[in-house]
Structure formats: C-alpha cells, structure tokens
Write a protein that holds these residues in place. Sequence first.
Motif, mmCIF file in Angstrom:
data_model
loop_
_atom_site.group_PDB
_atom_site.id
_atom_site.type_symbol
_atom_site.label_atom_id
_atom_site.label_comp_id
_atom_site.label_asym_id
_atom_site.label_seq_id
_atom_site.Cartn_x
_atom_site.Cartn_y
_atom_site.Cartn_z
ATOM 1 N N PRO A 7 43.286 37.396 26.881
ATOM 2 C CA PRO A 7 42.127 37.947 27.598
ATOM 3 C C PRO A 7 41.025 38.419 26.652
ATOM 4 O O PRO A 7 39.840 38.293 26.957
ATOM 5 C CB PRO A 7 42.727 39.114 28.387
ATOM 6 C CG PRO A 7 44.160 38.770 28.555
ATOM 7 C CD PRO A 7 44.548 38.031 27.315
ATOM 8 N N VAL B 212 37.274 33.752 35.861
ATOM 9 C CA VAL B 212 38.164 34.047 34.741
ATOM 10 C C VAL B 212 39.518 34.482 35.287
ATOM 11 O O VAL B 212 39.594 35.330 36.185
ATOM 12 C CB VAL B 212 37.569 35.163 33.851
ATOM 13 C CG1 VAL B 212 38.559 35.568 32.771
ATOM 14 C CG2 VAL B 212 36.273 34.688 33.221
ATOM 15 N N PHE C 20 30.639 42.020 36.401
ATOM 16 C CA PHE C 20 32.003 41.508 36.560
ATOM 17 C C PHE C 20 32.571 41.998 37.887
ATOM 18 O O PHE C 20 32.553 43.200 38.174
ATOM 19 C CB PHE C 20 32.898 41.972 35.405
ATOM 20 C CG PHE C 20 32.514 41.382 34.075
ATOM 21 C CD1 PHE C 20 33.062 40.197 33.636
ATOM 22 C CD2 PHE C 20 31.574 42.019 33.268
ATOM 23 C CE1 PHE C 20 32.718 39.655 32.409
ATOM 24 C CE2 PHE C 20 31.214 41.490 32.042
ATOM 25 C CZ PHE C 20 31.785 40.296 31.613
ATOM 26 N N VAL D 277 36.751 37.754 38.192
ATOM 27 C CA VAL D 277 37.945 37.907 37.362
ATOM 28 C C VAL D 277 39.159 38.109 38.258
ATOM 29 O O VAL D 277 39.151 38.970 39.149
ATOM 30 C CB VAL D 277 37.816 39.106 36.391
ATOM 31 C CG1 VAL D 277 39.055 39.210 35.511
ATOM 32 C CG2 VAL D 277 36.566 38.964 35.543
ATOM 33 N N TYR E 235 36.058 42.099 40.107
ATOM 34 C CA TYR E 235 37.491 41.962 39.868
ATOM 35 C C TYR E 235 38.246 41.731 41.180
ATOM 36 O O TYR E 235 37.998 42.393 42.192
ATOM 37 C CB TYR E 235 38.038 43.205 39.165
ATOM 38 C CG TYR E 235 37.460 43.388 37.783
ATOM 39 C CD1 TYR E 235 38.021 42.761 36.687
ATOM 40 C CD2 TYR E 235 36.316 44.169 37.591
ATOM 41 C CE1 TYR E 235 37.480 42.915 35.410
ATOM 42 C CE2 TYR E 235 35.759 44.322 36.320
ATOM 43 C CZ TYR E 235 36.353 43.694 35.234
ATOM 44 O OH TYR E 235 35.817 43.842 33.991
ATOM 45 N N PHE F 217 40.453 43.314 28.224
ATOM 46 C CA PHE F 217 39.288 42.564 28.707
ATOM 47 C C PHE F 217 38.161 43.528 29.093
ATOM 48 O O PHE F 217 36.998 43.335 28.730
ATOM 49 C CB PHE F 217 39.705 41.706 29.902
ATOM 50 C CG PHE F 217 38.609 40.846 30.460
ATOM 51 C CD1 PHE F 217 38.394 39.564 29.993
ATOM 52 C CD2 PHE F 217 37.788 41.322 31.473
ATOM 53 C CE1 PHE F 217 37.385 38.776 30.509
ATOM 54 C CE2 PHE F 217 36.770 40.545 32.001
ATOM 55 C CZ PHE F 217 36.580 39.259 31.511
#
Length: 555
Positions: A361, A307, A271, A244, A273, A256
């Motif tokens: 998002p 993303v 996830f 992300v 980031y 999100f």
Amino acid sequence: MIFLDVPFREKDEAKALGARWDGVSKKWYIPQELSEQPEPFQRWLTNVNTINTNQVLNHDLQQTLTQTQHHIYSENSPLQTGAQDNSNPKKTEKGALLSTVLRKVQQALRQSFPGATWVVAEIANLNNSRGHLYLELTENNEQGQSIASCRAMIWQSQAQRLLQRFETETGSPFSIGQKVLLLTEISFHEKYGFSMVVQDIDPSYTLGELELNLSNIRKQLITDGIYQQNKQFTLPSDFFRVAVIAPPKAAGLGDFRADADNLQAAGLCDFKYFYSTFQGDSVENEMLSAIEAIHALHHSQAFDALVIIRGGGAKLDLNMLNLYSVAKQLCMAQLPVLTGIGHERDSTILDEISNHRFDTPSKVIAFIRHEIFQRAQQAKSDWQKIEHSSRLMVQYLEQDLSQLNQEITHNSQGAIYRWKQAMEPLQFQIQRLSENRIQSALVSINELRQTIDVQLKSSLKMIKANLDLYQHTTEKESKRVLETKHQQIIQWIALVLSSGPKTQLNRGFNIAKNAITGKPVTTANQALKTKSIQLEFVDGKVLAEIDQATGILIE
C-alpha cells in the motif's frame, strides 16, 4: 481426542466428570488431561468408538472388516451363533466379546495398511495440548456437506518440525480450513477407537490447490475476453479523486493514509474509502458491494482510479482474494484499478487483471504522490517559464513605449507650435464674428421676450375666466349630489329599522333559540341536535322539546 456417546439427559453428569463439548463434531469428548483415566466415562465409550470406526473406513476397509467378522463367526469358531462348547459348560453365551472383535479389527487394519498412507483432507479443528497437536479431519462434497471425518494427531516429537516447514514453504501457519495432503499411519485402539497419526505434511499440495484455483479463474477471464480489459485504460496525468477498497483498521491502510491524508488536507487529492474484509466467508459479498457502490458514485462524480490495498499477511490468505466474481467486476470496471495487496513475490488474480500492480500500500500512495508532485513541479516549471517570458516581453514593451513616448512628445510639441501659429488668425476672426452674432442674438431675444409677455398675459386672463366658471359649476353640482345622498341615507335608515326582529315578529314570524345557550337555531339539522328550544312570538316566549326520534315538536 476420545469422543463419547452421551445422551442429552446425561450431559450434565458427563460435564461434571470433566467431559467437554466439541462444536465441530457436535459431540462430547474426554480432554487430554483425563484421557489416561477414562474409567468414569466407560459407559459412554463403546457406542461412539463403533460409530467413529464406521465413519472413517473406506470401501476396501469395510470389506476387510466383513471378512474378519465372517472369520469370527465361521463354522470352525467356537463363538458361532447357537453353538456350544461341551468341554466348557460355562461358555454358553452367544456372540463374541467386544474386545475380541475390536482386536480383530485392529489386526485387519494392520494387515490392510502395513505402512503409512497419503490422505487428502480438510482441517476442521485443531487443539494443542502439551505439545501434541490433535486434528479433526473432514471431507466435504460439492454442496459443502461433510461426508467423512476422523481424528488425527501429530506427536510432540514431530509437531514443531512439520509445522515450521509447512509455514516456511507456504507462507501461512497450519490452520483450520486448509486442504492438506498428510502422510498418516492408520491406528485403531480397542478402547479409544480409530485415529490417524500424521508422519509428514506435503506443503506443495496445499499451494498446488491454490494455483489450480488461480489458473481456472485466469482461463475463464481469458475465455470471456476481459482478462486484459482494465489494462487498456491510460492512467491520468494527475490524480484529483481516488476510490480506495481496504480492510477496516488494517495496518496497510494506516500506512496508505499517512500520506493520503496529507494530500487530502492540502486539497491536492480527495480519497473516498470503501471497507471490505479480505479474509473469511464474507469476502465476496463485501467486495462486490464496495465495487458496486464505487460505480454508483463514479457515474455522478467520476473517480480517477480505484485502489485496492491490504497489509502483509500469510501467503495462503491470498487465496481469499482469488474469486472469479470479484475479478470479473474489476476487469469490467469503468476506471483504472491499482492494487497494493502487500506481497512482493506472490500475486493474486486481482494483481494480474489490474491496470498497475504495486507490492505494498505504501508504494501505491507513493506512486500517486509522485504523480501529483511531478505535475505540480511541471506546472511550477511552466509558470516560471511563463513568468520569465512575460518579464522579457514587458521589458521590450517598456523600451518600445519609452521610445514612442519620446517621439510622440517631440512630434506633439512641433505640431502644437504649428497649429498655434495657424490658429491665431482664425481666433481673431472667430472672436469678431462671435461678437456680431451675440449682438444680433440679444436683439432677437428682447423682441421675443416682449412678444411672450403679451401672449402670456392674454392666456392668463382666459384661463382665469375658465377657472371661475369651473368653480361655480363644481359648487352647484356638489350641493345637488349631497342633497340626493342625504335623501338615500334617510330611506336606508328607515328600511333598516323596519327589518328588525320586532318588525318580523309583528308580521307573524317567530324566532327559534337554544333554550340553554340562547343562540338562534337557523336550520332543521341544528334543531334535531337540540333537546329543547325556545320559540319567541310578538306577545311572548314558549319553551318546547323535540322528539329526537321523530323530530316532532312537543310543547
């Protein structure tokens, strides 16, 4: 905004009078609340107004000023250099008054620009004072250097209407850094200098500049053959690891993560980031660094998707993301790209080249969550089908096993009875034969036991005789070895005693020792490091010193 030409040595004096410093133009200026009483700043006004005038005049305007100057100093003018007015002896000064020249400039400007003029410029600075909006307009070359600048203002009577219409049509407030098309009225005051009064703003021009930039990037990507490249990826049927990119501490990122953190806590999806600003001059560098970091991790542990998200914002802020270098890297990304930039009606080049584009998002994470849940529901449904089929199969097998068990029980009982009937004669015959064999075996065992006893006694006698012989030989040999070793030990003790220090001294040798520590000195190198040594002979000791330079022993 009235600028001042203040020398560096006089800046403290100007500041004490109320002047302020403008960081964009790098000049001091009179604040709006003091602009109606500029007399204290009079000595700094003349030069700066002349400079500002020269900066903003275009080629045609300069020609007009030249003609005006020529008119002022023409032959018919009483102000011609060197001319004298005999009718008035007091007017003997050369040149024209500044106010006269500037009024001529004002007249020339009014004649050259009788109406309003559309001007393209970039907003370098904004100041709001009592409802009036004061602008600093600039024009930059391709290298980013300022080649023209001037002051402009929007009076309070029109400011709210123009700014509200601009924000409504562009989706962004009127702010510094925007390129705008302004309908301006040229204004020149002999006291306050050159400026422009804004009558109207064309929002479509600002939007057109953004669309032109977007169109150029799109054409270049199509020319490169990579515009549709990321769309060729097939999205995974399930998500396990997602990268992300988002602005740090953004509201869209919080929306999100509200669902993403739950998925990650449940162990359904991981996830990772990567943070980048989505506005300002550092957008390109930070975005490219984030994409490069993702590709580096993707090679070692693959991501299912990339993303890119940000929350809602001004419409013009989208232009910060329309960068060819960033779009090119995402087109060539080695995994599908999902975008949720936060604008439902407007899109960026990143939305166009992405594999899938979402409005917000929240919709991106909703899609990922839906795919994960759908796969989970499908897996649950498949498991239920497998469980149901397994139960049916178990039931069928249990029925078959029960039937087979009955058949086996019935058949086995019959077989046992038949075998039992057949085994009885055989059992009797086996018993009789076994008894005969056992009797014969007992007789043979007794005979073998007697033979073994005789042979064993003979062997034991022979072994005992050999052991007596070995014991006698061992005792005799051990005594001989002990006597030999005893003689060797006596010889070694004599040798050790004859090798002592006194024995060596009796042979004519001497022992060198450190005179201070008493430790033996065994090498020449140790002797050179010792200032004095003690030499021990058979009949006494001698103390000697060593010359450190020559190494010669001195008594």
